[in-house]
Design an enzyme around this catalytic site. Structure first.
Site, PDB file in Angstrom:
ATOM      1  CE  LYS A   1      -1.978  -1.147   3.897  1.00 46.24           C
ATOM      2  NZ  LYS A   1      -1.175  -2.352   4.231  1.00 46.24           N
TER       3      LYS A   1
ATOM      4  NE  ARG B   1      -4.052  -0.782  10.139  1.00 48.03           N
ATOM      5  CZ  ARG B   1      -2.940  -0.362   9.548  1.00 48.03           C
ATOM      6  NH1 ARG B   1      -2.889   0.809   8.987  1.00 48.03           N
ATOM      7  NH2 ARG B   1      -1.899  -1.134   9.529  1.00 48.03           N
TER       8      ARG B   1
ATOM      9  NE  ARG C   1       8.066  -2.325   5.871  1.00 46.83           N
ATOM     10  CZ  ARG C   1       6.784  -2.187   6.160  1.00 46.83           C
ATOM     11  NH1 ARG C   1       5.953  -1.717   5.249  1.00 46.83           N
ATOM     12  NH2 ARG C   1       6.327  -2.544   7.328  1.00 46.83           N
TER      13      ARG C   1
ATOM     14  NE  ARG D   1       6.814  -0.095   9.848  1.00 43.92           N
ATOM     15  CZ  ARG D   1       5.635  -0.111   9.231  1.00 43.92           C
ATOM     16  NH1 ARG D   1       5.502   0.477   8.063  1.00 43.92           N
ATOM     17  NH2 ARG D   1       4.604  -0.725   9.781  1.00 43.92           N
TER      18      ARG D   1
ATOM     19  NE  ARG E   1       2.551  -4.712  11.271  1.00 42.09           N
ATOM     20  CZ  ARG E   1       3.622  -4.570  10.487  1.00 42.09           C
ATOM     21  NH1 ARG E   1       4.781  -5.114  10.827  1.00 42.09           N
ATOM     22  NH2 ARG E   1       3.533  -3.885   9.369  1.00 42.09           N
TER      23      ARG E   1
HETATM   24  P1  AP5 Z   1       4.885  -1.635   1.710  1.00 46.88           P
HETATM   25  O1  AP5 Z   1       4.492  -0.789   0.539  1.00 46.88           O
HETATM   26  O2  AP5 Z   1       5.723  -1.001   2.761  1.00 46.88           O
HETATM   27  O3  AP5 Z   1       3.592  -2.353   2.349  1.00 46.88           O
HETATM   28  P2  AP5 Z   1       2.388  -1.740   3.166  1.00 46.88           P
HETATM   29  O4  AP5 Z   1       1.159  -2.406   2.651  1.00 46.88           O
HETATM   30  O5  AP5 Z   1       2.411  -0.248   3.153  1.00 46.88           O
HETATM   31  O6  AP5 Z   1       2.731  -2.330   4.595  1.00 46.88           O
HETATM   32  P3  AP5 Z   1       2.799  -1.683   6.052  1.00 46.88           P
HETATM   33  O7  AP5 Z   1       3.519  -2.695   6.915  1.00 46.88           O
HETATM   34  O8  AP5 Z   1       3.386  -0.302   6.043  1.00 46.88           O
HETATM   35  O9  AP5 Z   1       1.335  -1.655   6.429  1.00 46.88           O
HETATM   36  P4  AP5 Z   1       0.788  -1.745   7.810  1.00 46.88           P
HETATM   37  O10 AP5 Z   1      -0.612  -1.566   7.438  1.00 46.88           O
HETATM   38  O11 AP5 Z   1       1.084  -2.899   8.649  1.00 46.88           O
HETATM   39  O12 AP5 Z   1       1.591  -0.604   8.624  1.00 46.88           O
HETATM   40  P5  AP5 Z   1       1.266   0.901   8.935  1.00 46.88           P
HETATM   41  O13 AP5 Z   1       2.513   1.661   8.892  1.00 46.88           O
HETATM   42  O14 AP5 Z   1       0.084   1.369   8.177  1.00 46.88           O
HETATM   43  O15 AP5 Z   1       5.626  -2.938   1.115  1.00 46.88           O
HETATM   44  C1  AP5 Z   1       6.197  -3.911   1.979  1.00 46.88           C
HETATM   45  C2  AP5 Z   1       7.522  -4.434   1.377  1.00 46.88           C
HETATM   46  O16 AP5 Z   1       7.216  -5.141   0.167  1.00 46.88           O
HETATM   47  C3  AP5 Z   1       8.496  -3.309   0.989  1.00 46.88           C
HETATM   48  O17 AP5 Z   1       9.809  -3.732   1.268  1.00 46.88           O
HETATM   49  C4  AP5 Z   1       8.305  -3.149  -0.535  1.00 46.88           C
HETATM   50  O18 AP5 Z   1       9.482  -2.718  -1.180  1.00 46.88           O
HETATM   51  C5  AP5 Z   1       7.899  -4.554  -0.952  1.00 46.88           C
HETATM   52  N1  AP5 Z   1       6.912  -4.558  -2.048  1.00 46.88           N
HETATM   53  C6  AP5 Z   1       5.861  -3.699  -2.229  1.00 46.88           C
HETATM   54  N2  AP5 Z   1       5.173  -4.026  -3.334  1.00 46.88           N
HETATM   55  C7  AP5 Z   1       5.798  -5.136  -3.863  1.00 46.88           C
HETATM   56  C8  AP5 Z   1       5.554  -5.954  -5.018  1.00 46.88           C
HETATM   57  N3  AP5 Z   1       4.514  -5.698  -5.845  1.00 46.88           N
HETATM   58  N4  AP5 Z   1       6.375  -6.995  -5.234  1.00 46.88           N
HETATM   59  C9  AP5 Z   1       7.414  -7.266  -4.390  1.00 46.88           C
HETATM   60  N5  AP5 Z   1       7.714  -6.516  -3.298  1.00 46.88           N
HETATM   61  C10 AP5 Z   1       6.912  -5.467  -3.040  1.00 46.88           C
HETATM   62  O19 AP5 Z   1       0.757   0.772  10.461  1.00 46.88           O
HETATM   63  C11 AP5 Z   1       1.667   0.502  11.519  1.00 46.88           C
HETATM   64  C12 AP5 Z   1       0.913   0.505  12.843  1.00 46.88           C
HETATM   65  O20 AP5 Z   1       0.306   1.794  13.070  1.00 46.88           O
HETATM   66  C13 AP5 Z   1      -0.265  -0.484  12.946  1.00 46.88           C
HETATM   67  O21 AP5 Z   1       0.167  -1.778  13.311  1.00 46.88           O
HETATM   68  C14 AP5 Z   1      -1.132   0.188  14.023  1.00 46.88           C
HETATM   69  O22 AP5 Z   1      -0.612  -0.040  15.314  1.00 46.88           O
HETATM   70  C15 AP5 Z   1      -0.979   1.661  13.697  1.00 46.88           C
HETATM   71  N6  AP5 Z   1      -2.023   2.161  12.791  1.00 46.88           N
HETATM   72  C16 AP5 Z   1      -1.847   2.662  11.528  1.00 46.88           C
HETATM   73  N7  AP5 Z   1      -3.019   3.019  10.993  1.00 46.88           N
HETATM   74  C17 AP5 Z   1      -3.979   2.755  11.914  1.00 46.88           C
HETATM   75  C18 AP5 Z   1      -5.392   2.889  11.931  1.00 46.88           C
HETATM   76  N8  AP5 Z   1      -6.074   3.389  10.885  1.00 46.88           N
HETATM   77  N9  AP5 Z   1      -6.049   2.485  13.040  1.00 46.88           N
HETATM   78  C19 AP5 Z   1      -5.404   2.002  14.118  1.00 46.88           C
HETATM   79  N10 AP5 Z   1      -4.061   1.840  14.170  1.00 46.88           N
HETATM   80  C20 AP5 Z   1      -3.337   2.219  13.064  1.00 46.88           C
END
Ligand code: AP5
Length: 219
Positions: free
Chosen positions: A13, A86, A125, A158, A169
């Site tokens: 994402k 979410r 990552r 991270r 997660r």
């Molecule tokens: P990447 O693009 O980083 O994936 P992502 O879907 O953004 O994953 P995240 O881990 O950032 O999502 P998340 O939802 O767990 O974390 P967030 O920061 O939102 O890609 C991942 C890897 O794959 C990278 O190395 C990339 O290069 C590679 N890749 C990408 N596309 C690829 C492809 N097509 N092919 C091969 N490789 C590829 O949230 C963190 C924390 O914040 C949560 O756990 C929670 O505690 C809190 N939080 C955030 N939002 C909320 C909310 N709305 N409500 C409550 N708590 C929240």
């Protein structure tokens, strides 16, 4: 048009949000990045969110909704939301917020990916903590290991990308976020893309969805 990116951790994402922000002129908000900025700045929200994030749990809805109301109130034009909503209460709050601003309900793009691929994506990552730009040691390596191609800043792994927290997660995703798929599908607002494909192919698929949707709204 306002767009929500929906999908499990590591589905890509953030990677796609950064690419599409440039291409489509949408303003991107990543709740994960915003929360990490609050943590670094030591704000009350950052301190409140810290333990939840480290455990791989969701930060309480009330805190997230308040943060996003503040962010979206300052924005005009289309937004691209990465990581919000979410939970169903967050989705309901977003609908109400957009309606208050006189905007149509957001569409959701679901990143469809087998959860067995997630571990490898997250363990490999590397992130620029200043800009949120992400790399992968196998799938999208930087030119020089540990250094961002764009600003030369250091890349880090991270704290929540450990095997145990990733497992947690994924459970949280299945229990609390996956119900949003039915929420958006039931309202005819869900578009699915195959997130197992290479990054460029996923981008092209999302652009096709957005352009088709723009055409439907004009018709
Ligand atoms: P990447 O693009 O980083 O994936 P992502 O879907 O953004 O994953 P995240 O881990 O950032 O999502 P998340 O939802 O767990 O974390 P967030 O920061 O939102 O890609 C991942 C890897 O794959 C990278 O190395 C990339 O290069 C590679 N890749 C990408 N596309 C690829 C492809 N097509 N092919 C091969 N490789 C590829 O949230 C963190 C924390 O914040 C949560 O756990 C929670 O505690 C809190 N939080 C955030 N939002 C909320 C909310 N709305 N409500 C409550 N708590 C929240």
């Amino acid at each position: 048009m306002d767009v929500v990116f929906l999908g499990p951790p590591g589905a890509g994402k953030g990677t796609q949000a950064q690419r599409l922000e440039r291409l489509e002129g949408l303003v991107q908000f990543s709740t994960g990045d915003l929360l990490r900025e609050h943590r670094t700045a030591g704000t009350p929200l950052g301190r409140a969110a810290q333990d939840y994030m480290d455990r791989g749990e969701l930060v309480p809805d009330a805190l997230i909704i308040e943060m996003m109301e503040g962010e979206l109130d300052r924005t005009n034009g289309g937004v691209l939301l990465d990581g919000f909503p979410r939970t169903v209460p967050q989705a309901v709050a977003l609908d109400a917020l957009l309606a208050r601003k006189g905007r149509r309900p957001a569409i959701a793009v679901l990143f469809d990916i087998d959860l067995s691929l997630i571990q490898e994506r997250l363990e490999g990552r590397w992130t620029n903590p200043r800009t949120g730009r992400v790399y992968h040691e196998r799938f999208a390596p930087p030119r020089v290991a540990g250094i961002d191609d764009e600003d030369g800043g250091p890349l880090i792994q991270r704290d929540d990308d450990t095997a145990e927290t990733i497992r947690k997660r994924l459970v949280v995703y299945r229990e609390q976020t996956e119900p949003l798929v039915a929420y958006y599908r039931g309202q005819g607002r869900l578009y699915s893309v195959d997130a197992t494909q290479p990054v460029d192919v996923v981008s092209a698929e999302i652009e096709r969805v957005l352009h088709r949707r723009t055409g439907e709204r004009r018709a």
